[in-house]
Write an enzyme that holds these catalytic residues in place. Sequence first.
Site, mmCIF file in Angstrom:
data_model
loop_
_atom_site.group_PDB
_atom_site.id
_atom_site.type_symbol
_atom_site.label_atom_id
_atom_site.label_comp_id
_atom_site.label_asym_id
_atom_site.label_seq_id
_atom_site.Cartn_x
_atom_site.Cartn_y
_atom_site.Cartn_z
ATOM 1 N N CYS A 64 0.807 -1.223 0.000
ATOM 2 C CA CYS A 64 0.000 0.000 0.000
ATOM 3 C C CYS A 64 0.837 1.270 0.000
ATOM 4 C CB CYS A 64 -0.916 0.022 1.223
ATOM 5 S SG CYS A 64 -2.149 -1.268 1.230
ATOM 6 N N GLY A 65 2.101 1.159 0.372
ATOM 7 C CA GLY A 65 2.957 2.339 0.411
ATOM 8 C C GLY A 65 4.386 1.940 0.685
ATOM 9 N N GLY B 16 8.662 3.600 1.285
ATOM 10 C CA GLY B 16 9.578 4.716 1.460
ATOM 11 C C GLY B 16 11.001 4.206 1.542
ATOM 12 N N ARG B 17 11.928 5.089 1.926
ATOM 13 C CA ARG B 17 13.344 4.718 1.976
ATOM 14 C C ARG B 17 13.624 3.693 3.060
ATOM 15 N NH1 ARG B 17 17.069 9.732 2.686
ATOM 16 N NH2 ARG B 17 18.618 8.051 2.654
ATOM 17 N N ASN C 26 8.109 -0.014 4.347
ATOM 18 C CA ASN C 26 6.973 -0.141 3.442
ATOM 19 C C ASN C 26 5.775 -0.627 4.238
ATOM 20 O OD1 ASN C 26 7.247 -2.975 3.648
ATOM 21 N ND2 ASN C 26 8.605 -3.051 1.883
ATOM 22 N N VAL C 27 4.598 -0.479 3.656
ATOM 23 C CA VAL C 27 3.368 -0.817 4.360
ATOM 24 C C VAL C 27 2.529 -1.736 3.487
ATOM 25 C CG1 VAL C 27 1.252 0.061 5.418
ATOM 26 C CG2 VAL C 27 3.372 1.390 5.599
ATOM 27 N N LYS D 180 3.380 -2.463 8.866
ATOM 28 C CA LYS D 180 4.501 -1.589 8.524
ATOM 29 C C LYS D 180 5.806 -2.329 8.762
ATOM 30 C CE LYS D 180 6.636 2.881 9.649
ATOM 31 N NZ LYS D 180 6.553 4.104 10.480
ATOM 32 N N ASP E 189 5.761 14.739 12.693
ATOM 33 C CA ASP E 189 5.653 14.671 11.229
ATOM 34 C C ASP E 189 4.194 14.587 10.794
ATOM 35 O OD1 ASP E 189 6.628 14.731 8.644
ATOM 36 O OD2 ASP E 189 7.019 12.585 8.536
#
Length: 363
Positions: A26-27, A29-30, A33-34, A50, A146
């Site tokens: 679903c997502g 990043g560096r 991931n999810v 996650k 964030d």
Amino acid sequence: MMNGFGIKNNGEFYSVSLQFGAHKLCGSGRFSNVYCGQMISPIEKEVAVKNVWSDTETRHLATSEYPEIQILSKLFHPAISNLLYFYSRNANDKVINCLVLDYLPQDLARLRDQGVKFDVLDAKLYTFQLFCAISHLTSKNIVHMDIKPQNVVMDRMAGRLKLADFGNARRLETNEKTGSAYQVTRFYRPPELLFGCEKFTASIDIWSATCVAFELFANRVLFKGKDTKDQIVLITGVFGYPTDDDIKSIGVKRPRVARKDARGIETFTSKMLDSEIYDFMKATLKIDPKKRKSAIDVLKMPLFDILRSSPPKKRSNGVEMPNLASYTEMHHKREPETEVVADIQTTEKAEKESDSTNEELED
């Protein structure tokens, strides 16, 4: 099946066997991931998993000592993507910490990019939930660090919102410095961090959340600077160059930008919003973080009176508003704790699905 840990109401961990159905990415990043999918055991529930790669600072830590897990274990609230379980696995000589979290199907950034517009009632409803989440964090001496649309997950049909991704979160009582003024994504970064302040307070989240709330009401980014200096120019152009008292309170040097008269938030946004929304923004978008209204005081503002009306107002999609009474409570209990989980005899199909899921999670 895999071995993991659950969390008791007192924050302690207990061993538990976990089983998942098929997941999808679903997502990413560096550093993480999810995956989204179905948990089969010990509870049947749609979850987000996650996966976080350990770095040089965390690779020596036990999974239960991983900072994000430590922080999330102290939190439980209907407006937070709560940590349900966690486990670890090895891949390519790296330890991957896996956090099983509450799942909602959308995030504000994607909805905004798709051109979705929220009516005023829903915008107030989501803003209220976001500040309820911050109020809960503040009661636990935690700062998210964030808050941005990508980290605000939603179920538009049900009118529910959760604050997600606590990878940058910090505890207030440690007197820890941010280490970098880049802790918060630029568009949502408060002026004290832009000016170079390395101390953090709960007011950081107040500024960021207000910028997110503006997007709910106006469907556009409030301060969209090209770089750090441009971000400072935009903010000081609206609120004026920081006063001597502001600089002293924040504890930074004077920013090297041109001094201009304050335009005011109404003029900057073309007076497109109702006065009560501007009252809220002017109470929370202060150069001096000590002057920003706290989350618990924000929740008492007239902006949200419509959410307290009886009977509750109808949402435009006809779905009733969530029961918000529990959102302002500071203490919430987790699901009934089950420390001993019986082994579940799986079918051949379930075993294949589990194997397939593990392969996906290792990619």
